[in-house]
Design an enzyme around this catalytic site. Structure first.
Site, PDB file in Angstrom:
ATOM      1  N   ASN A   9       0.991  -1.088  -0.037  1.00 31.23           N
ATOM      2  CA  ASN A   9      -0.108   0.056   0.056  1.00 31.23           C
ATOM      3  C   ASN A   9       1.057   1.197  -0.020  1.00 31.23           C
ATOM      4  O   ASN A   9       1.601   1.532   0.943  1.00 31.23           O
ATOM      5  CB  ASN A   9      -0.904   0.002   1.344  1.00 31.23           C
ATOM      6  CG  ASN A   9      -1.466   1.188   1.527  1.00 31.23           C
ATOM      7  OD1 ASN A   9      -1.734   2.033   0.380  1.00 31.23           O
ATOM      8  ND2 ASN A   9      -2.286   1.301   2.547  1.00 31.23           N
ATOM      9  N   LYS A  11       0.218   4.341  -0.403  1.00 31.73           N
ATOM     10  CA  LYS A  11      -0.443   5.300   0.335  1.00 31.73           C
ATOM     11  C   LYS A  11      -0.220   6.473  -0.773  1.00 31.73           C
ATOM     12  O   LYS A  11      -0.100   6.484  -2.027  1.00 31.73           O
ATOM     13  CB  LYS A  11       0.171   5.913   1.510  1.00 31.73           C
ATOM     14  CG  LYS A  11       0.038   4.410   2.644  1.00 31.73           C
ATOM     15  CD  LYS A  11       0.113   4.774   3.929  1.00 31.73           C
ATOM     16  CE  LYS A  11      -0.147   3.384   4.649  1.00 31.73           C
ATOM     17  NZ  LYS A  11      -0.107   3.316   6.152  1.00 31.73           N
ATOM     18  N   HIS A  95      -9.642   1.271   4.739  1.00 34.18           N
ATOM     19  CA  HIS A  95      -8.241   1.596   5.475  1.00 34.18           C
ATOM     20  C   HIS A  95      -8.594   2.278   6.744  1.00 34.18           C
ATOM     21  O   HIS A  95      -9.320   3.195   6.362  1.00 34.18           O
ATOM     22  CB  HIS A  95      -7.203   1.887   4.526  1.00 34.18           C
ATOM     23  CG  HIS A  95      -6.172   1.933   5.275  1.00 34.18           C
ATOM     24  ND1 HIS A  95      -5.357   3.023   5.906  1.00 34.18           N
ATOM     25  CD2 HIS A  95      -4.969   1.074   4.981  1.00 34.18           C
ATOM     26  CE1 HIS A  95      -4.294   2.727   6.383  1.00 34.18           C
ATOM     27  NE2 HIS A  95      -3.792   1.650   5.899  1.00 34.18           N
ATOM     28  N   GLU A  97      -6.983   4.808   7.620  1.00 37.11           N
ATOM     29  CA  GLU A  97      -6.726   6.323   7.320  1.00 37.11           C
ATOM     30  C   GLU A  97      -7.940   6.978   6.658  1.00 37.11           C
ATOM     31  O   GLU A  97      -8.281   7.996   6.820  1.00 37.11           O
ATOM     32  CB  GLU A  97      -5.405   6.572   6.360  1.00 37.11           C
ATOM     33  CG  GLU A  97      -4.103   6.328   7.180  1.00 37.11           C
ATOM     34  CD  GLU A  97      -2.956   5.616   6.501  1.00 37.11           C
ATOM     35  OE1 GLU A  97      -3.022   5.762   5.400  1.00 37.11           O
ATOM     36  OE2 GLU A  97      -2.111   5.213   7.171  1.00 37.11           O
ATOM     37  N   GLU A 167      -5.444  -4.668  10.755  1.00 39.56           N
ATOM     38  CA  GLU A 167      -4.312  -3.796  10.915  1.00 39.56           C
ATOM     39  C   GLU A 167      -4.719  -2.875  12.182  1.00 39.56           C
ATOM     40  O   GLU A 167      -5.512  -1.871  12.260  1.00 39.56           O
ATOM     41  CB  GLU A 167      -4.483  -2.670   9.693  1.00 39.56           C
ATOM     42  CG  GLU A 167      -4.145  -3.487   8.479  1.00 39.56           C
ATOM     43  CD  GLU A 167      -3.743  -2.266   7.546  1.00 39.56           C
ATOM     44  OE1 GLU A 167      -2.364  -2.642   7.152  1.00 39.56           O
ATOM     45  OE2 GLU A 167      -4.205  -1.521   7.275  1.00 39.56           O
ATOM     46  N   GLY A 173       2.160   2.621  10.556  1.00 41.51           N
ATOM     47  CA  GLY A 173       3.387   3.710  10.391  1.00 41.51           C
ATOM     48  C   GLY A 173       3.964   4.074  11.758  1.00 41.51           C
ATOM     49  O   GLY A 173       4.643   4.877  11.843  1.00 41.51           O
ATOM     50  N   SER A 213       3.463  -1.869  10.379  1.00 32.31           N
ATOM     51  CA  SER A 213       4.628  -1.881  10.662  1.00 32.31           C
ATOM     52  C   SER A 213       5.306  -3.155  10.530  1.00 32.31           C
ATOM     53  O   SER A 213       6.173  -3.616  11.093  1.00 32.31           O
ATOM     54  CB  SER A 213       5.171  -1.306  12.088  1.00 32.31           C
ATOM     55  OG  SER A 213       4.600  -0.238  11.986  1.00 32.31           O
TER      56      SER A 213
HETATM   57  P1  PGA Z   1       2.943   0.394   7.628  1.00 30.87           P
HETATM   58  O1  PGA Z   1       1.322   0.635   6.984  1.00 30.87           O
HETATM   59  O2  PGA Z   1       3.400  -0.764   7.120  1.00 30.87           O
HETATM   60  O3  PGA Z   1       3.692   1.783   6.969  1.00 30.87           O
HETATM   61  O4  PGA Z   1       2.458   0.558   9.214  1.00 30.87           O
HETATM   62  C1  PGA Z   1       0.398  -0.429   6.760  1.00 30.87           C
HETATM   63  C2  PGA Z   1      -1.018   0.088   6.310  1.00 30.87           C
HETATM   64  O5  PGA Z   1      -1.227   1.134   6.383  1.00 30.87           O
HETATM   65  O6  PGA Z   1      -1.578  -0.544   5.231  1.00 30.87           O
END
Ligand code: PGA
Length: 256
Positions: A9, A11, A95, A97, A167, A173, A213
């Site tokens: 992903n 982003k 997601h 976000e 998640e 992140g 992460s």
């Molecule tokens: P990250 O993001 O691996 O940077 O923690 C995962 C995601 O948001 O799908």
């Protein structure tokens, strides 16, 4: 036997030139891996470009989000028809976000899930609790309500189009990963939820990715868990070497 699924992903990262470099490198390293499914989700402007660049590989291209209508007066939105037209075979929906930065509700996400499936897209439906919810012991309640509402009206005949990504919001992140045991507990809960709702064979076939992460250093231990079937990777997917190492961590644990 479930085939593990690893999705990058991206982003809102990458220019066109950076995307090209990353995809070329990924193509060399992991373009035709067998027994593992791989996908990337660039930003909308680069979807067609990525699809063209990845011709001849097994790497699939997906959207990071979409609208719940096929067309119309929805300024700034992208429809499932347009995703298909750009070469996407799947889409990430719900997601954290989208939920927590852009205010998407379970109802909105449910409309998107149904529309995506209707349009022939596979769906990665993201679920996960916030830190305060975990601390209050509400993880399963939150995941349960996100599954109930997100999959409302989704028929058993459509269920093979659905992948779940667990998640935990506090792990995205942040560099904080759920321990493999913490993740496995929630994955097992999700599989059990599917068993109750859709029956044993749907539950056995369901792929449940972990996200938050995931890095080369922690992916093997996560993938060793029985109910973790791959990963949704943000930051570490922006580097071809890291993403490839994560993909190959499944080979140690998941392939026959
Ligand atoms: P990250 O993001 O691996 O940077 O923690 C995962 C995601 O948001 O799908």
């Amino acid at each position: 036997m479930r085939i593990p699924l690893f999705v990058g992903n991206w982003k809102m990262h990458m220019t066109r030139a950076e995307a090209e470099e990353l995809l070329i490198s990924l193509k060399e390293k992991a373009g035709n891996v067998e027994g593992i499914d791989v996908g990337v989700c660039p930003s909308f402007p680069y979807l067609s470009f990525a699809t063209e660049l990845l011709v001849g590989t097994n790497i699939k291209v997906g959207g990071q989000n979409m609208a719940w209508e096929n067309s119309g007066a929805f300024t700034g939105e992208v429809s499932p028809v347009q995703l298909r037209d750009s070469g996407c075979s799947f889409v990430i929906l719900g997601h954290s976000e989208r939920r927590h930065v852009f205010g998407e509700t379970n109802e909105m996400i449910n409309k998107k899930v149904k529309r995506a499936v209707e349009q022939g897209l596979n769906v990665i439906l993201c679920v996960g609790e916030k830190l305060n919810e975990r601390e209050q012991g509400r993880t399963e309640d939150i995941v349960n309500s996100q599954l109930q509402a997100g999959l409302k009206g989704v028929d058993i005949s459509m269920i093979d189009k659905i992948t779940i990504a667990y998640e935990p919001v506090w792990a995205i992140g942040t560099g904080k990963t759920a321990t493999p045991e913490m993740a496995e507990d929630v994955h097992a809960f999700i599989r059990n939820w599917f068993k109750t709702e859709f029956g044993k064979s749907a539950a056995d076939e369901l792929r449940i990715q972990y996200g938050g992460s995931v890095k080369p250093e922690n992916s093997s231990q996560l993938m060793a868990q029985p109910d973790i079937d791959g990963a949704l990777v943000g930051g570490a997917s922006l580097d071809a070497e890291s993403f490839t190492q994560i993909i190959f961590s499944a080979a140690e644990n998941k392939q026959e």
